[in-house]
Write a protein that holds these residues in place. Sequence first.
Motif, PDB file in Angstrom:
ATOM      1  N   THR A   1      33.931  47.614  -2.143  1.00 19.11           N
ATOM      2  CA  THR A   1      34.898  48.575  -2.330  1.00 19.11           C
ATOM      3  C   THR A   1      34.317  49.953  -2.650  1.00 19.11           C
ATOM      4  OG1 THR A   1      36.252  46.849  -3.370  1.00 19.11           O
ATOM      5  CG2 THR A   1      36.798  49.160  -4.032  1.00 19.11           C
ATOM      6  N   ILE A   2      33.153  50.049  -3.490  1.00 23.32           N
ATOM      7  CA  ILE A   2      32.543  51.315  -3.649  1.00 23.32           C
ATOM      8  C   ILE A   2      32.026  51.806  -2.349  1.00 23.32           C
ATOM      9  CG2 ILE A   2      30.579  52.544  -4.905  1.00 23.32           C
ATOM     10  CD1 ILE A   2      33.200  51.857  -6.721  1.00 23.32           C
ATOM     11  N   CYS A   3      31.231  50.935  -1.677  1.00 23.08           N
ATOM     12  CA  CYS A   3      30.751  51.365  -0.433  1.00 23.08           C
ATOM     13  C   CYS A   3      31.734  52.027   0.628  1.00 23.08           C
ATOM     14  CB  CYS A   3      30.131  50.123   0.145  1.00 23.08           C
ATOM     15  SG  CYS A   3      29.065  50.485   1.819  1.00 23.08           S
ATOM     16  N   GLU A   4      32.901  51.256   0.552  1.00 19.85           N
ATOM     17  CA  GLU A   4      34.105  51.924   1.403  1.00 19.85           C
ATOM     18  C   GLU A   4      34.554  53.349   0.989  1.00 19.85           C
ATOM     19  OE1 GLU A   4      37.167  49.060   1.112  1.00 19.85           O
ATOM     20  OE2 GLU A   4      36.201  47.501   2.071  1.00 19.85           O
ATOM     21  N   ARG A   5      34.375  53.721  -0.305  1.00 17.80           N
ATOM     22  CA  ARG A   5      34.714  54.951  -0.651  1.00 17.80           C
ATOM     23  C   ARG A   5      33.589  55.734  -0.003  1.00 17.80           C
ATOM     24  NH1 ARG A   5      37.829  51.750  -2.219  1.00 17.80           N
ATOM     25  NH2 ARG A   5      39.664  51.928  -3.555  1.00 17.80           N
ATOM     26  N   TYR A   6      32.426  55.504  -0.402  1.00 21.43           N
ATOM     27  CA  TYR A   6      31.314  56.158   0.268  1.00 21.43           C
ATOM     28  C   TYR A   6      31.340  56.506   1.521  1.00 21.43           C
ATOM     29  CZ  TYR A   6      28.741  56.830  -4.274  1.00 21.43           C
ATOM     30  OH  TYR A   6      28.057  57.265  -5.684  1.00 21.43           O
ATOM     31  N   ASP A   7      31.724  55.597   2.462  1.00 19.50           N
ATOM     32  CA  ASP A   7      31.819  55.498   3.822  1.00 19.50           C
ATOM     33  C   ASP A   7      32.693  56.385   4.215  1.00 19.50           C
ATOM     34  OD1 ASP A   7      29.766  53.519   4.159  1.00 19.50           O
ATOM     35  OD2 ASP A   7      31.238  51.998   4.675  1.00 19.50           O
ATOM     36  N   ARG A   8      33.891  56.565   3.592  1.00 14.42           N
ATOM     37  CA  ARG A   8      35.053  57.473   4.069  1.00 14.42           C
ATOM     38  C   ARG A   8      34.538  58.860   3.744  1.00 14.42           C
ATOM     39  NH1 ARG A   8      39.089  53.578   1.653  1.00 14.42           N
ATOM     40  NH2 ARG A   8      39.074  54.799  -0.260  1.00 14.42           N
ATOM     41  N   TRP A   9      33.945  58.880   2.594  1.00 17.26           N
ATOM     42  CA  TRP A   9      33.347  60.398   2.185  1.00 17.26           C
ATOM     43  C   TRP A   9      32.465  60.969   3.113  1.00 17.26           C
ATOM     44  CZ3 TRP A   9      30.311  61.333  -2.980  1.00 17.26           C
ATOM     45  CH2 TRP A   9      30.301  62.816  -3.239  1.00 17.26           C
TER      46      TRP A   9
ATOM     47  N   LEU B   1      31.950  57.651 -10.014  1.00 18.12           N
ATOM     48  CA  LEU B   1      31.650  56.713  -8.659  1.00 18.12           C
ATOM     49  C   LEU B   1      30.397  56.508  -8.510  1.00 18.12           C
ATOM     50  CD1 LEU B   1      33.120  55.512  -6.152  1.00 18.12           C
ATOM     51  CD2 LEU B   1      32.430  57.812  -4.943  1.00 18.12           C
TER      52      LEU B   1
END
Length: 122
Positions: free
Chosen positions: A48-56, A31
């Motif tokens: 899209t990657i930013c959304e993954r980091y946001d959820r984390w 990632l």
Amino acid sequence: DCEDPVETLTQTIMAACEGLSDDEIKLGCPLNNLALEMSPVDEPFRQTICERYDRWRQGIADALRRGQAAGRVRADVDAEASAAFVVGALAGCRSVAKNAQSRDMLMTCVEQLCSYLGTLRT
């Protein structure tokens, strides 16, 4: 849904890093690699990657707030800022270990991250 988010985060981080193969250490975090390489060249991919980091980050912040409500995390801890630091520090740990091609470097870094987590306890 853990009772002690600091302990759970510490155990999760340590177990995940200890469980990495030598190849996974050498190749780095997929990632993080994607984020670093693709973010400047593909805006939809960056989002899209930013959304993954946001959820984390949100998951960690939520756990810390639950820990505050349970009296296990200091009331003065900024859950969002601490979550951002944890995610950023872990990404950095993986990056420096990749560059050093070193499990020892990874473990030294994550041990310090876990030490920081300990300061969040009441």
